[in-house]
Design an enzyme around this catalytic site. Structure first.
Site, PDB file in Angstrom:
ATOM      1  N   GLU A 204       0.806  -1.220   0.000  1.00 58.51           N
ATOM      2  CA  GLU A 204       0.000   0.000   0.000  1.00 58.51           C
ATOM      3  C   GLU A 204       0.838   1.269   0.000  1.00 58.51           C
ATOM      4  O   GLU A 204       0.351   2.353   0.314  1.00 58.51           O
ATOM      5  CB  GLU A 204      -0.970  -0.027   1.185  1.00 58.51           C
ATOM      6  CG  GLU A 204      -1.920  -1.214   1.084  1.00 58.51           C
ATOM      7  CD  GLU A 204      -2.917  -1.303   2.213  1.00 58.51           C
ATOM      8  OE1 GLU A 204      -2.847  -0.457   3.126  1.00 58.51           O
ATOM      9  OE2 GLU A 204      -3.763  -2.211   2.185  1.00 58.51           O
ATOM     10  N   LYS A 335     -15.697  -1.458   2.875  1.00 60.32           N
ATOM     11  CA  LYS A 335     -15.014  -1.949   1.676  1.00 60.32           C
ATOM     12  C   LYS A 335     -16.075  -2.482   0.722  1.00 60.32           C
ATOM     13  O   LYS A 335     -16.719  -3.488   1.012  1.00 60.32           O
ATOM     14  CB  LYS A 335     -14.024  -3.064   2.032  1.00 60.32           C
ATOM     15  CG  LYS A 335     -12.821  -2.611   2.853  1.00 60.32           C
ATOM     16  CD  LYS A 335     -11.951  -3.796   3.231  1.00 60.32           C
ATOM     17  CE  LYS A 335     -10.662  -3.363   3.919  1.00 60.32           C
ATOM     18  NZ  LYS A 335      -9.872  -4.523   4.412  1.00 60.32           N
TER      19      LYS A 335
END
Length: 428
Positions: A204, A335
């Site tokens: 990330e 999400k």
């Protein structure tokens, strides 16, 4: 009326070099949009199921079956429906799949179609996606929860906590918060170099040094914040994603930093951290099925810190309802690919907000250049977004979209800041 006329799909690559699904939708008025689907490295047991090909191709991770599902079953199910009727579209998707976990057609196929339809409808309406989904009052820019030091499943190191984040809570605008986060990120690189630690990047965009443990990582970030001239705890706070399910096993409990621990011992450790550092949020501090542990932890420190359910809730309204009844956690991680349609995502957020739970919009470790979650964060007024470090274009794309939205809103824009977090709400 903006009728869905054509639906297409293809296999593309995500930021980790793994295949994912991209869906395109054309409406009868000529409006066109596409959406790409992310995927996670640490996934919850209760998430909606992605459809992968298996076999040798792409190590079994191909998505040609999901693409075929879009073309052969999803397209016929939604062609002819008004794209502005999102709930109708998503119900048609659920009916076409027919399983509780979306495993027949795949959550990746369903989500791609759901989001592409929403984008096409926004285009047809002449509105930005955040305005189309959020309505006339959507105006709050989220605090970026920047994952600047990676561990766990996101890095090949001995650090058990998956994400160490900075939250620029004291900024006046999103633009300023992004600058502060980027400055801390670059300062952390110099701190790591000075100490002879690795500055390679995790999935990330955060650094992935092999440090001794949680406290050393927090100390390094604290030094980096000070190096920028920003004030730790006032300008920039800290946050964790522990992803505890990744190191929990039945019988032995939590294997964390070299020892086996009980939920009570993990909770005592978190209480110690919250007292020692300006931590505003801890995500997945305990296993996804450790309901008793979650309830006890929430009772213990829930008035001091945000306790975010990711694997615990998997953006599922039914799991969230159970948590609300039990008193587990005080925030929901959102999400879109955990649940598989936009409607169900919005229902989960609405349920959370109606019951006093905070929400944090989130990316996955396997991302694309798709910026939908940036718009959704503003649309639902979540006040927080987690989309990685200010590095790697698939992460930065979301931040840049938020800059555009803030500019678009002009004087109407408001940056969420510290009030996005329970720690400050309880302190008054």
């Amino acid at each position: 009326m903006s009728i869905i006329e054509q639906v297409g799909a293809r296999e593309i690559l995500d930021s980790r070099g793994n295949p994912t699904v991209e869906v395109e939708v054309l409406l009868d008025d000529g409006s066109f949009a596409r959406a790409a689907v992310p995927s996670g490295a640490s996934t919850g047991e209760h998430e909606a199921v992605e459809l992968r090909d298996g076999g040798d191709r792409y190590g079994g991770k191909g998505v040609e079956k999901a693409v075929e599902a879009v073309l052969s079953e999803i397209a016929p199910a939604i062609i002819g429906i008004d794209a502005t009727e999102q709930r109708t579209v998503d119900q048609a998707l659920l009916d076409a799949d027919g399983t509780p976990d979306k495993s027949r057609l795949g959550a990746n196929a369903l989500l791609g179609a759901s989001l592409a339809v929403a984008r096409a409808a926004a285009e047809s309406s002449g509105l930005d996606l955040f305005r189309y989904v959020g309505g006339p009052n959507a105006h709050v820019l989220p605090v970026p929860m920047m994952n600047i030091l990676n561990g766990g499943a996101h890095a090949d190191t001995g650090v058990d906590v998956q994400e160490f984040m900075v939250a620029p809570i004291g900024a006046a605008t999103f633009k300023e918060s992004l600058r502060w986060g980027a400055e801390v990120y670059h300062a952390l690189k110099s701190v790591l170099k000075e100490k002879g630690l690795a500055t390679g990047l995790g999935d990330e965009g955060g650094f992935a040094p092999d440090v001794a443990g949680t406290k050393e990582a927090l100390d390094l970030i604290s030094v980096a914040i000070g190096k920028t001239g920003l004030v730790l705890g006032t300008d920039v706070a800290l946050a964790l994603d522990v992803a505890a399910t990744e190191f929990y096993t039945d019988g032995t409990g939590y294997k964390f930093e070299g020892s086996n621990r009980t939920a009570a011992e993990m909770s005592a450790f978190y209480a110690e951290l919250v007292d020692a550092y300006p931590i505003v949020s801890i995500e997945d501090p305990l296993d996804e099925d450790d309901w008793d542990g979650w309830v006890a932890l929430t009772d213990q420190i829930g008035n001091k810190v945000q306790l975010v359910g990711d694997d615990l809730f998997v953006t599922n309204p039914e799991r969230l309802e159970e948590g609300i009844v039990k008193g587990a956690a005080n925030a929901l991680l959102v999400k879109v690919n955990q649940i598989g349609t936009l409607t169900e995502t919005l229902d989960a957020v609405d349920l959370a907000h109606r019951n006093g739970y905070k929400t944090m919009m989130s990316h996955r470790s396997g991302e694309t250049e798709d910026t939908t979650i940036a718009d959704l964060a503003v649309a639902v007024g979540s006040g927080q977004i987690k989309t990685g470090a200010p590095a790697r274009s698939e992460r930065v794309a979301k931040y840049n979209q938020l800059l555009r939205i803030e500019e678009n809103l002009g004087d109407a824009a408001r940056y969420a800041g510290e009030v996005a977090f329970p720690r400050f709400a309880f302190e008054g």
